[in-house]
Design an enzyme around this catalytic site. Sequence first.
Site, short mmCIF file in Angstrom:
data_model
loop_
_atom_site.label_atom_id
_atom_site.label_comp_id
_atom_site.label_asym_id
_atom_site.label_seq_id
_atom_site.Cartn_x
_atom_site.Cartn_y
_atom_site.Cartn_z
CD GLU A 271 -2.94 -0.91 -0.03
OE1 GLU A 271 -3.24 0.25 -0.42
OE2 GLU A 271 -3.38 -1.94 -0.59
CD1 TRP A 274 -2.96 3.36 -4.07
CD2 TRP A 274 -2.58 1.91 -5.72
NE1 TRP A 274 -3.95 3.54 -5.01
CE2 TRP A 274 -3.74 2.66 -6.03
CE3 TRP A 274 -2.15 0.93 -6.61
CZ2 TRP A 274 -4.46 2.47 -7.21
CZ3 TRP A 274 -2.88 0.73 -7.79
CH2 TRP A 274 -4.01 1.49 -8.08
CD1 TRP A 302 -18.48 13.45 -17.96
CD2 TRP A 302 -19.40 12.10 -16.44
NE1 TRP A 302 -17.46 12.71 -17.41
CE2 TRP A 302 -18.00 11.87 -16.47
CE3 TRP A 302 -20.19 11.37 -15.56
CZ2 TRP A 302 -17.39 10.93 -15.65
CZ3 TRP A 302 -19.58 10.43 -14.74
CH2 TRP A 302 -18.20 10.23 -14.79
CG ASN A 338 -8.66 2.59 0.62
OD1 ASN A 338 -8.56 3.66 0.04
ND2 ASN A 338 -8.39 1.43 0.04
CD1 TRP A 356 -13.57 11.41 -13.72
CD2 TRP A 356 -12.26 12.40 -12.21
NE1 TRP A 356 -12.53 12.01 -14.41
CE2 TRP A 356 -11.72 12.62 -13.51
CE3 TRP A 356 -11.60 12.93 -11.11
CZ2 TRP A 356 -10.54 13.35 -13.71
CZ3 TRP A 356 -10.44 13.66 -11.32
CH2 TRP A 356 -9.92 13.85 -12.60
CD1 TRP A 379 -11.37 11.22 -5.56
CD2 TRP A 379 -13.25 10.56 -6.58
NE1 TRP A 379 -12.39 11.32 -4.65
CE2 TRP A 379 -13.56 10.93 -5.25
CE3 TRP A 379 -14.27 10.12 -7.40
CZ2 TRP A 379 -14.85 10.86 -4.73
CZ3 TRP A 379 -15.56 10.05 -6.89
CH2 TRP A 379 -15.84 10.41 -5.58
#
Length: 457
Positions: A271, A274, A302, A338, A356, A379
């Site tokens: 992590e 990440w 959208w 998370n 987003w 996101w």
Amino acid sequence: MSGPSIVWLRDDLRLADNPALRAAIDRGERVICLYVLDEESAGIRPLGGAARWWLHHSLESLASGLRERGASLVLRRGPAERVVRETARDAAASAVFWNRRYGGPERTVDTALKTALRANGVEVASFAASVLFEPWTVKTGTGAHFSVYTPFWNACLRLPPPRHPLSEPHEIAGEPRPPASEALQDWGLLPHRPDWAAGLRERWEPGEPAARRRLREFLASDIEEYDRARDEPAAGATSLLSPRLRWGELSPHTVWHETIAAGRGGRFLAELGWREFAWHTLFHFPDLASKNLRPQFDAFPWPPLRPDLLRAWHEGRTGVALVDAGMRELWSSGFMHNRVRMVAASFLVKNLLIDWRHGEEWFWDTLVDADAASNPFNWQWVAGSGADAAPYFRVFNPDLQAKKFDAGGRYVAKWAPEHLSHEPLEPIVNLAETRRAALDAYAHVTRSARNAKDAPG
């Protein structure tokens, strides 16, 4: 005798493992520590409300630690390039040190400042402090940057291991008469009228000492449950180190080496990888918060924004238990588990069909750990437009996610207890219908990309 050294602090609000501070101390002259609140330089994104709250208290803690060691913290506000030059002039400084930043606008400021200071005969040096591996050191076999996490992290692990953290200074030769400092209270970082930060005060203690305590607690006990229960929002198995890393109260090098020294690692260090991947991606794509990383998603159809749906999502009034619980945890505490972040983000993008970027902006304003890399990066991952993105057809079913990861309903009971009543609440949209609409929209993106590829010329 040379003039004093200035340490320009940014997202590195710590004394331990601070290479810029260590360089100033080792230089042997008086040390001035400077923090600049820069909300004016071109492209620099103003901090959100929760981040401003954390910054205030972290600066208080840092100033206290510096005083204990014989130095002081100078606070100034304005465009950093001008303010740092003026401070160096006021102090007759002969050296300025800082730890590197990796966002595009930040690098522009730092490069221009380095040039201007050197032109005036000031020694300038920058250091690696906030990432384990600097972005230009991790490349594919063809010399390009990575767009998929697993090969990226494998490439990182083939490099020489991250350096060991530097020790904390016990004494700092501060400047007896440092340049004038602004008062932290005058910056207005704390909320007033209304004071919405009660939940943040209850949950968090910003500052380096608290960050070090939390790391020790996690490695001593909570990490035992990390691999098994990290996806369960009520389990308390996460590290809670993300705001500490965001503000640099801990360095990733410290987290890395103390984790290994404790005989831990595995998924937790992945992590950390990440986070690393997010910062490397931002380095190569400075517009990460405003532009789709994958340009074909510019064709996503959208629908017109419905402010009522967005407001219901903001306030945790969607009628979907796990989403409502997460959004209320966020508003109350400046944090969201998370797993729940992914569910709440998927609901916004793929059930409400809201761009987003609206979600990213809300998290930027309300999360204490929102940074310029991880927030937009994650996101875009959920939306399907980013690096190593979740497949477009992966639409989190929030009810199934709740049954799997909050089976006992403890998380929902804490944050959205009305969902556990005998009368189920009605979601503001039909989950099955909106899932189909999202898949149709993503199919449109795929067709548009295919047609563009096959077009003549």
